[in-house]
Enzyme design. Structure first.
Site, PDB file in Angstrom:
ATOM      1  N   HIS A   1       0.826  -1.207   0.000  1.00  0.00           N
ATOM      2  CA  HIS A   1       0.000   0.000   0.000  1.00  0.00           C
ATOM      3  C   HIS A   1       0.868   1.267   0.000  1.00  0.00           C
ATOM      4  CE1 HIS A   1      -3.508  -2.381   2.041  1.00  0.00           C
ATOM      5  NE2 HIS A   1      -3.494  -2.548   0.735  1.00  0.00           N
TER       6      HIS A   1
ATOM      7  N   HIS B   1      -7.017  -0.022   3.258  1.00  0.00           N
ATOM      8  CA  HIS B   1      -6.418  -0.443   2.002  1.00  0.00           C
ATOM      9  C   HIS B   1      -6.556   0.733   1.040  1.00  0.00           C
ATOM     10  CE1 HIS B   1      -6.713  -4.994   2.962  1.00  0.00           C
ATOM     11  NE2 HIS B   1      -6.784  -4.276   4.085  1.00  0.00           N
TER      12      HIS B   1
END
Length: 606
Positions: free
Chosen positions: A539, A583
């Protein structure tokens, strides 16, 4: 978990509308100049292309380095997400430099290398982050437009809530009041039940509610607790930026042109603005099919949407970055900006695996070609069955409490606020493929842990002036003592979760090559386990960070214009100053949606 059936069998079953997606530049209509050229047909890039081409007078070209997503089965079938990357043609196939915080190990660093970018290969989890994450962005940038309240219309413009594949009753699994059915990108709940896992997770939130409260909808802005995973899935298929924002009703627009296999190598100065800053409206790229080097110009703006790795790489290759680095590689400095490529922020991840008393986990199909073939055949015939879901059954967003450890006596709280998580628990009905070698026998449960408010920072730096060479990727995993303490705490938390009554006859023993003593052993043993097994959840953000307009740091202003030049914006996750406790797929869509508004406003059409 790749089935042994030939992929071509699936390809003959699938049908797509190609629309205005081109393999060769000479086939792209060029009777009118391109107003906007977008570098990167990924999550934010395709969202922006869609919004700009809502204006008939805007002629838009998207340059995507990878191939089309058409017919890529691993990108289409949701459950195949774990085999879409790494080590495939759909991945940039990056690897980090050795990471000091994890025993100097290098780890793989997947990024999507096909139309749709990482939205075409990720695990599809749909998380907006906490309201405090976004309010912190507004505070950092000095722009209220990035606040939680301000982005609500963008969220609703993006999301199209969709029934799960099995059309089960979803009452109590999400809050419809905080979702939109009018957007573009499909979002859904699990469409195939996991009776050995789902009830146990939910029951534990009732048995241990003080530490593990149930959260009906973690996308409400208040995300703490454990609840059902929401994912970007449309029926039995992945919903990516390529299938949604470039779907049939959009890709047919005459002013939208998408060129795949177009590897951008450099941004080109085309003059100077009235204020004397370099004007950058040109882009040099290589047609991968013919190996020809080409140049195309934008009439209004050039938009860099290449992602948190490739965006800073291209800026540096184009002379925008730290002068000392650029000069060492014989790259002429156009704009000295030491912030380019710095501030990389990512989520450290650790897969924790237990042997369980079950035969109904992912391992059944992974070891048995007949079962795998049957599952694929069911998906082909009905788009139902176990392949319609991602691999993440439930998610938990949790904090290290004030009164149970001495962590907060030693460190400042890094979260965006007291209602924002420090760590995440991800529950999966088996060993997530690629995280740990599959044992020859046994069935398993994964409770993956991740640090979601990390303090470690890394960087993206050129290693050479060759645009086809990978940059040096350093996410700085577990580089700070606090991140190390939080990930240790998260493992203890996972152990406590599995001590609930619901797991009494289900959990047999931990795996990961460790015995029971080590998994619940000393702090030193736990630390060794962490250093040896931590990787990343992929990420990355922050490498072209937003900063206030008058700040002498940062890469872009809050309106996403690159500091020190004219004509160039960055529109991808690299602009987020700090990784959100989420996320990053949804935040990246929000960046694309907001960029559409900002650009329309700048050109007087909104």
């Amino acid at each position: 978990m790749r089935p042994l059936l030939g992929t071509l069998v699936v390809l003959t079953f699938l049908h797509f509308v190609q629309g205005a997606i081109y393999e060769r530049f000479e086939d792209v209509p060029q009777d009118s100049p391109f107003d906007f050229v977008i570098i990167g047909g990924g999550t934010a890039g395709n969202a922006l292309a869609n919004r700009l081409t809502e204006i008939p007078d805007f002629n838009v070209l998207v340059l995507e380095a990878g191939p089309s997503n058409e017919g890529v089965v691993d990108s289409i079938v949701p459950f195949f997400c774990a085999q879409a990357v790494p080590f495939t043609p759909w991945d940039w196939n990056y690897t980090t430099i050795p990471q000091k915080g994890i025993n100097n190990r290098s780890v793989i660093y997947p990024r999507g290398h096909l139309l749709g970018g990482s939205s075409s290969v990720n695990f599809m989890a749909y998380l907006r982050g906490s309201s405090q994450d976004w309010d912190r962005y507004a505070s950092i940038t000095g722009d209220h437009g990035w606040s939680w309240d301000a982005i609500q219309p963008l969220i609703h413009r993006n999301e199209k809530w969709t029934e799960p594949a099995d059309h089960h009753n979803t009452t109590g699994q999400f809050n419809p009041d905080v979702h939109s059915t009018k957007g573009i990108n499909s979002v859904s709940l699990a469409g195939f039940p996991r009776p050995n896992l789902d009830p146990r997770v939910i029951r534990t939130t009732k048995d241990l509610p003080d530490e593990f409260p149930f959260n009906e909808d973690m996308n409400s802005g208040s995300h703490l607790g454990i609840g059902w995973t929401q994912a970007t899935i449309n029926g039995g298929r992945r919903s990516s930026s390529a299938t949604s924002y470039l779907g049939p009703r959009f890709i047919s627009r005459k002013n939208l042109h998408v060129l795949v296999n177009a590897r951008v190598t450099r941004l080109v100065q085309t003059g100077r603005a009235r204020n004397g800053t370099p004007k950058i409206l040109g882009v040099e790229f290589v047609d991968i099919n013919t190996n020809r080097k080409l140049t195309v110009n934008a009439r209004r703006e050039l938009i860099l949407s290449a992602g948190s790795v490739n965006t800073p790489q291209l800026l540096q290759l184009s002379g925008i970055g730290d002068h000392s680095l650029l000069s060492s590689l014989n790259i002429r400095t156009l704009v000295h900006n030491p912030s380019v490529g710095q501030n990389l922020s990512d989520h450290p991840l650790l897969p924790n695996i237990w042997l369980v008393n079950s035969t109904d986990t992912f391992e059944a199909a992974e070891r048995n070609a007949t079962i795998a073939a049957e599952q694929l055949q069911e998906w082909e015939a009905t788009e139902k069955g176990p392949l319609v879901d991602t691999l993440l059954d439930h998610l938990g967003w949790l904090r290290v409490p004030d009164n149970e450890t001495d962590i907060w006596d030693r460190f400042e709280d890094p979260a965006a606020g007291r209602d924002t998580a420090h760590y995440e628990l991800l529950f999966s009905n088996g060993i997530v493929p690629g995280t740990f070698p599959l044992p020859p026998a046994g069935n398993f449960l994964s409770v993956v842990t991740a640090v979601v408010s990390p303090t470690s920072r890394g960087s993206i730096r050129l290693n050479t002036s060759d645009p086809f060479s990978a940059p040096l990727i350093d996410p700085g995993l577990l580089n700070t003592p606090l991140d190390f303490e939080i990930i240790k705490y998260s493992i203890r938390s996972a152990q406590r979760f599995l001590s609930g009554r619901a797991w009494k006859d289900y959990i047999i023993a931990p795996l990961n090559g460790l015995d029971n003593t080590t998994m619940v052993g000393t702090d030193e043993e736990l630390g060794e386990y962490v250093r040896a097994n931590t990787a990343t959840i992929f990420h990355p953000v922050g490498t072209a960070s937003m900063a206030p307009v008058d700040a002498d740091w940062g890469v872009v202003d809050p309106d996403l214009r690159v500091k020190g030049v004219s004509g160039l914006r960055v529109v991808d996750a690299s602009v987020l100053p700090i990784v959100p406790a989420a996320h990053t797929q949804v935040p990246t869509y929000i960046v694309g949606e907001r960029a559409g508004d900002l650009i329309k406003q700048a050109w007087g059409v909104l």
